[in-house]
Scaffold this motif. Structure first.
Motif, PDB file in Angstrom:
ATOM      1  N   ALA A 173      -0.710   3.180  -7.205  1.00 51.40           N
ATOM      2  CA  ALA A 173      -1.152   2.655  -5.910  1.00 51.40           C
ATOM      3  C   ALA A 173      -1.473   1.162  -5.959  1.00 51.40           C
ATOM      4  O   ALA A 173      -1.163   0.439  -5.020  1.00 51.40           O
ATOM      5  N   LEU A 174      -2.100   0.705  -7.012  1.00 51.73           N
ATOM      6  CA  LEU A 174      -2.480  -0.721  -7.034  1.00 51.73           C
ATOM      7  C   LEU A 174      -2.069  -1.451  -8.299  1.00 51.73           C
ATOM      8  O   LEU A 174      -2.096  -2.675  -8.329  1.00 51.73           O
ATOM      9  N   GLY A 175      -1.724  -0.725  -9.349  1.00 53.46           N
ATOM     10  CA  GLY A 175      -1.349  -1.382 -10.600  1.00 53.46           C
ATOM     11  C   GLY A 175       0.031  -2.006 -10.478  1.00 53.46           C
ATOM     12  O   GLY A 175       0.189  -3.225 -10.490  1.00 53.46           O
ATOM     13  N   ALA A 176       1.036  -1.153 -10.334  1.00 58.45           N
ATOM     14  CA  ALA A 176       2.412  -1.626 -10.156  1.00 58.45           C
ATOM     15  C   ALA A 176       3.027  -0.849  -8.997  1.00 58.45           C
ATOM     16  O   ALA A 176       3.906  -0.018  -9.187  1.00 58.45           O
ATOM     17  N   PRO A 177       2.533  -1.093  -7.786  1.00 60.71           N
ATOM     18  CA  PRO A 177       2.954  -0.272  -6.639  1.00 60.71           C
ATOM     19  C   PRO A 177       4.306  -0.682  -6.069  1.00 60.71           C
ATOM     20  O   PRO A 177       4.754  -1.805  -6.266  1.00 60.71           O
ATOM     21  N   LYS A 178       4.894   0.286  -5.354  1.00 60.67           N
ATOM     22  CA  LYS A 178       6.086  -0.039  -4.561  1.00 60.67           C
ATOM     23  C   LYS A 178       5.596  -0.757  -3.309  1.00 60.67           C
ATOM     24  O   LYS A 178       4.651  -0.315  -2.661  1.00 60.67           O
ATOM     25  N   ARG A 179       6.251  -1.860  -2.958  1.00 65.83           N
ATOM     26  CA  ARG A 179       5.823  -2.634  -1.794  1.00 65.83           C
ATOM     27  C   ARG A 179       6.725  -2.384  -0.595  1.00 65.83           C
ATOM     28  O   ARG A 179       7.856  -1.979  -0.787  1.00 65.83           O
ATOM     29  N   VAL A 201      -7.374  -8.247  -0.708  1.00 66.25           N
ATOM     30  CA  VAL A 201      -6.580  -9.283  -0.026  1.00 66.25           C
ATOM     31  C   VAL A 201      -5.646  -9.991  -0.999  1.00 66.25           C
ATOM     32  O   VAL A 201      -4.591 -10.494  -0.601  1.00 66.25           O
ATOM     33  N   ALA A 202      -6.011 -10.001  -2.277  1.00 70.58           N
ATOM     34  CA  ALA A 202      -5.152 -10.656  -3.263  1.00 70.58           C
ATOM     35  C   ALA A 202      -4.035  -9.734  -3.747  1.00 70.58           C
ATOM     36  O   ALA A 202      -3.112 -10.185  -4.411  1.00 70.58           O
ATOM     37  N   LYS A 203      -4.124  -8.444  -3.422  1.00 67.35           N
ATOM     38  CA  LYS A 203      -3.167  -7.480  -3.994  1.00 67.35           C
ATOM     39  C   LYS A 203      -2.240  -6.798  -3.000  1.00 67.35           C
ATOM     40  O   LYS A 203      -1.149  -6.393  -3.366  1.00 67.35           O
ATOM     41  N   VAL A 204      -2.714  -6.614  -1.759  1.00 68.62           N
ATOM     42  CA  VAL A 204      -1.916  -5.812  -0.829  1.00 68.62           C
ATOM     43  C   VAL A 204      -1.202  -6.694   0.193  1.00 68.62           C
ATOM     44  O   VAL A 204      -1.570  -7.851   0.401  1.00 68.62           O
ATOM     45  N   ASP A 205      -0.186  -6.132   0.831  1.00 72.31           N
ATOM     46  CA  ASP A 205       0.571  -6.876   1.835  1.00 72.31           C
ATOM     47  C   ASP A 205      -0.065  -6.766   3.210  1.00 72.31           C
ATOM     48  O   ASP A 205      -0.002  -7.693   4.005  1.00 72.31           O
TER      49      ASP A 205
END
Ligand code: ADP
Ligand code: MG
Length: 387
Positions: A173-179, A201-205
């Motif tokens: 979900a947050l380590g190496a997620p599909k975007r 905010v630094a990690k998600v789209d």
């Protein structure tokens, strides 16, 4: 991060695994009222048994704060645990010799002052019962305690089945997620989830901000939120988060329409209005239908969703509507295979159960505090110690 799992366990014939588990189950009239946490212990005990070994379980119950509190004895959990595991379950106090049972529960680790101090001597007493250490209590992994951290340095350490499942889901979900990745952060207050917002905010789209905390963000943008729950002193903090998001290319979604009422109670008279049209004597209790439709489109266009916190005061109908609708949209997309969904948090899990989507989500974390600390991007000592 890399850690050993139960697949890496050596042959355990004649050997004992000391296993940290979560037995902090809710009780009602002297009986266990929810078996979820007990069921979570079974795969690990079974895997150890399949390798020929026995399990000594370490766990805390409630908050005895380093003293023996008879009402907080783990003895009361034994019958339900034995039934759930389908095995004989013995019970000992620290220092007792091991009985011959397939599974043995050691009395409440928090009866000892050394537990919460991460005391090495106490950890050594725990470790003396076994040949290997298995941590299967993700929910306790945010604490560096003798049974979660110090002990992992005394024996070969492995992640249990439940812990491993949790870590894999969180990594996806947050380590190496599909975007694109979308996060929903809701609930009552910004102040309780500041670190979560700053990390996300630094990690998600896309970051969907809902619940009472959205009011603080609306207020920071010059919108009058009437009588709504609103932390006005955090307006500058909210602005800083919005600025950080813009810089990081994270799109923030705030409610554009809202459901307002004059009273904070179930079935209070209510109306839907634009977020900017809340009257002085009204409070925002839910996101409106136009917002839900916009958010459902964001989910549709995303590949990964992380969710903590309801979009409204979901305990009171009809202010559960936005949370339920978005949860169902997320559940449908998960079943269709287009969205990976991970959620956690005490009220969030209750809200998702209320929406009937618990079985549809990819992963629902049973951990409260540990899940939030993970969302804050912090290293969990109980997990780090397995590396
Ligand atoms: P979790 O336990 O999943 O981390 P929180 O405890 O942060 O979630 O938030 C849940 C609480 O937020 C619920 O009790 C809910 O009623 C409250 N809440 C959500 N939206 C609002 C709102 N608009 N006004 C007041 N309370 C709200
Ligand atoms: Mg809560």
């Amino acid at each position: 991060m890399t850690f050993k799992t139960l697949d890496d366990l050596p042959d355990m014939t004649g050997k004992v695994a000391v296993v940290r588990v979560d037995l902090n189950v809710p009780m009602q009239d002297g009986a266990v009222s929810d078996f979820t946490r007990l069921e979570a212990v079974k795969p690990t005990v079974d895997a150890i048994a399949a390798k020929g070994g026995r399990s000594v379980l370490l766990a805390h119950f409630d908050r005895p704060k380093g003293k023996v509190v008879p009402e907080m004895s783990l003895r009361q959990v034994i019958p339900a645990l034995a039934k759930t595991l389908g095995r004989s379950v013995g019970f000992i106090e620290l220092g007792d010799t091991l009985p011959a049972d397939e599974v043995v529960v050691l009395e409440n680790t928090r009866f000892h002052p050394g537990e919460e101090k991460n005391d090495g001597e106490l950890a050594a007493q725990f470790a003396a019962y076994g040949d290997v250490y298995v941590n299967d209590a993700f929910s306790a992994a945010h604490r560096a305690h003798a049974s979660t951290e110090a002990i992992a340095r005394l024996l070969p350490a492995y992640a249990g089945a439940t812990m491993g499942g949790e870590l894999r889901a969180l990594e996806a979900a947050l380590g190496a997620p599909k975007r694109p990745v979308v996060a929903v952060v809701g609930g009552a207050k910004v102040s309780s989830k500041l670190a979560v917002l700053e990390n996300l905010v630094a990690k998600v789209d896309h970051l969907i901000i809902g619940g009472g905390m959205a009011n603080t963000f609306l207020y920071a943008q010059g919108i009058d939120t009437g009588k709504s729950l609103c932390e006005k002193d955090l307006a500058d903090t909210a602005k800083a988060i919005l600025a950080k998001a813009a810089e990081a290319g994270c799109k923030i979604h705030l409610p554009t329409d809202v459901v307002v009422a004059k009273e904070f109670k179930a079935h209070a008279d209510n109306r839907v209005c634009a977020a900017g049209d809340v009257a002085a004597d009204e409070m925002i209790l839910d996101a409106g239908p136009a917002t839900v439709a916009e958010l459902a489109d964001v989910l549709k266009a995303s590949k990964t969703l992380v969710w903590n916190g309801p979009l409204g005061a979901f305990e009171m109908a009809p202010f559960d509507a936005a949370t339920v609708a978005l949860a169902k949209a997320a559940g449908d997309l998960t079943v269709k295979g287009s969205l990976l969904t991970v959620a956690g948090g005490g009220d969030t899990v209750a809200a998702l159960a209320h929406a009937g989507v618990k079985d549809q989500f990819t992963h629902i974390s049973t951990a409260g505090g540990a899940f939030l600390e993970w969302m804050e991007g912090r290293e969990l000592p109980g997990v780090a110690a397995l590396g």
